[in-house]
Design a protein around this motif. Structure first.
Motif, short mmCIF file in Angstrom:
data_model
loop_
_atom_site.label_atom_id
_atom_site.label_comp_id
_atom_site.label_asym_id
_atom_site.label_seq_id
_atom_site.Cartn_x
_atom_site.Cartn_y
_atom_site.Cartn_z
N VAL A 203 0.83 -1.20 0.00
CA VAL A 203 0.00 0.00 0.00
C VAL A 203 0.87 1.26 0.00
O VAL A 203 0.57 2.22 -0.70
CB VAL A 203 -0.97 -0.02 1.20
CG1 VAL A 203 -1.65 1.31 1.37
CG2 VAL A 203 -2.01 -1.11 1.01
N LEU A 204 1.95 1.26 0.76
CA LEU A 204 2.83 2.43 0.76
C LEU A 204 3.45 2.67 -0.61
O LEU A 204 3.51 3.81 -1.08
CB LEU A 204 3.93 2.25 1.81
CG LEU A 204 3.52 2.55 3.25
CD1 LEU A 204 4.68 2.25 4.20
CD2 LEU A 204 3.07 3.98 3.41
N ALA B 91 2.28 1.66 -3.57
CA ALA B 91 1.22 2.07 -4.49
C ALA B 91 0.77 3.51 -4.21
O ALA B 91 0.48 4.26 -5.15
CB ALA B 91 0.04 1.12 -4.40
N TRP B 92 0.72 3.87 -2.94
CA TRP B 92 0.32 5.24 -2.58
C TRP B 92 1.35 6.25 -3.09
O TRP B 92 1.00 7.31 -3.60
CB TRP B 92 0.15 5.34 -1.08
CG TRP B 92 -0.21 6.71 -0.60
CD1 TRP B 92 -1.33 7.43 -0.90
CD2 TRP B 92 0.56 7.54 0.26
NE1 TRP B 92 -1.30 8.65 -0.27
CE2 TRP B 92 -0.14 8.74 0.46
CE3 TRP B 92 1.78 7.37 0.91
CZ2 TRP B 92 0.34 9.76 1.25
CZ3 TRP B 92 2.25 8.39 1.71
CH2 TRP B 92 1.54 9.57 1.87
N ILE B 93 2.62 5.93 -2.95
CA ILE B 93 3.67 6.83 -3.42
C ILE B 93 3.65 6.95 -4.95
O ILE B 93 3.79 8.05 -5.49
CB ILE B 93 5.05 6.36 -2.92
CG1 ILE B 93 5.15 6.56 -1.41
CG2 ILE B 93 6.18 7.09 -3.63
CD1 ILE B 93 6.34 5.90 -0.76
N THR C 247 1.07 6.14 -7.16
CA THR C 247 -0.18 6.55 -7.80
C THR C 247 -0.93 7.66 -7.08
O THR C 247 -1.76 8.33 -7.67
CB THR C 247 -1.14 5.35 -7.94
OG1 THR C 247 -1.52 4.91 -6.64
CG2 THR C 247 -0.49 4.22 -8.70
N GLY C 248 -0.69 7.82 -5.79
CA GLY C 248 -1.42 8.81 -5.01
C GLY C 248 -2.79 8.33 -4.57
O GLY C 248 -3.54 9.08 -3.94
N GLU C 249 -3.15 7.10 -4.90
CA GLU C 249 -4.44 6.53 -4.52
C GLU C 249 -4.48 6.29 -3.02
O GLU C 249 -3.52 5.82 -2.43
CB GLU C 249 -4.66 5.20 -5.27
CG GLU C 249 -5.97 4.54 -5.00
CD GLU C 249 -7.16 5.30 -5.56
OE1 GLU C 249 -8.23 5.21 -4.95
OE2 GLU C 249 -6.99 5.98 -6.58
N LYS C 250 -5.61 6.62 -2.40
CA LYS C 250 -5.73 6.48 -0.95
C LYS C 250 -6.63 5.33 -0.53
O LYS C 250 -6.63 4.95 0.63
CB LYS C 250 -6.24 7.78 -0.33
CG LYS C 250 -5.26 8.91 -0.48
CD LYS C 250 -5.77 10.17 0.16
CE LYS C 250 -4.78 11.30 -0.03
NZ LYS C 250 -5.23 12.55 0.53
N PHE D 280 -7.67 1.37 -0.92
CA PHE D 280 -7.17 0.09 -1.38
C PHE D 280 -8.06 -1.02 -0.87
O PHE D 280 -8.59 -0.94 0.23
CB PHE D 280 -5.74 -0.13 -0.87
CG PHE D 280 -4.74 0.84 -1.41
CD1 PHE D 280 -4.16 0.63 -2.64
CD2 PHE D 280 -4.40 1.98 -0.70
CE1 PHE D 280 -3.25 1.53 -3.16
CE2 PHE D 280 -3.49 2.88 -1.20
CZ PHE D 280 -2.91 2.66 -2.44
#
Length: 87
Positions: free
Chosen positions: A62-63, A65-67, A69-72, A74
């Motif tokens: 998740v970290l 992917a968050w970095i 894509t910026g998606e919050k 999941f």
């Protein structure tokens, strides 16, 4: 049946409390039914362990992917499944 009831109830309670606290849906009902199924198959004691291990299994993915894509938001189901495999 006890495993199904306890595992499903715990996730359902977290879903209700987190949704009220955040003002948006925090966990889907699919997570509730998935944990109820896990509780049915492995029992209520290991399903508690699954529920507390799952966030740690998701942390790295998740970290990253968050970095990237910026998606919050999941899905939590795959991490519940991976934690079940670990347990």
């Amino acid at each position: 049946l006890i495993g199904m009831a306890i595992a499903g109830s715990i996730v359902w309670a977290v879903r209700i409390v987190a949704s009220n606290a955040l003002g948006m849906e925090a966990m889907g009902f699919g997570d509730v039914t998935l944990m109820a199924m896990v509780g049915t198959f492995i029992g209520w004691q290991p399903s508690l362990l699954v529920f507390f291990i799952a966030p740690f299994t998701s942390l790295v993915f998740v970290l990253v992917a968050w970095i990237l894509t910026g998606e919050k938001a999941f899905p939590f189901g795959p991490y519940l499944c991976s934690a079940t495999m670990i347990v």
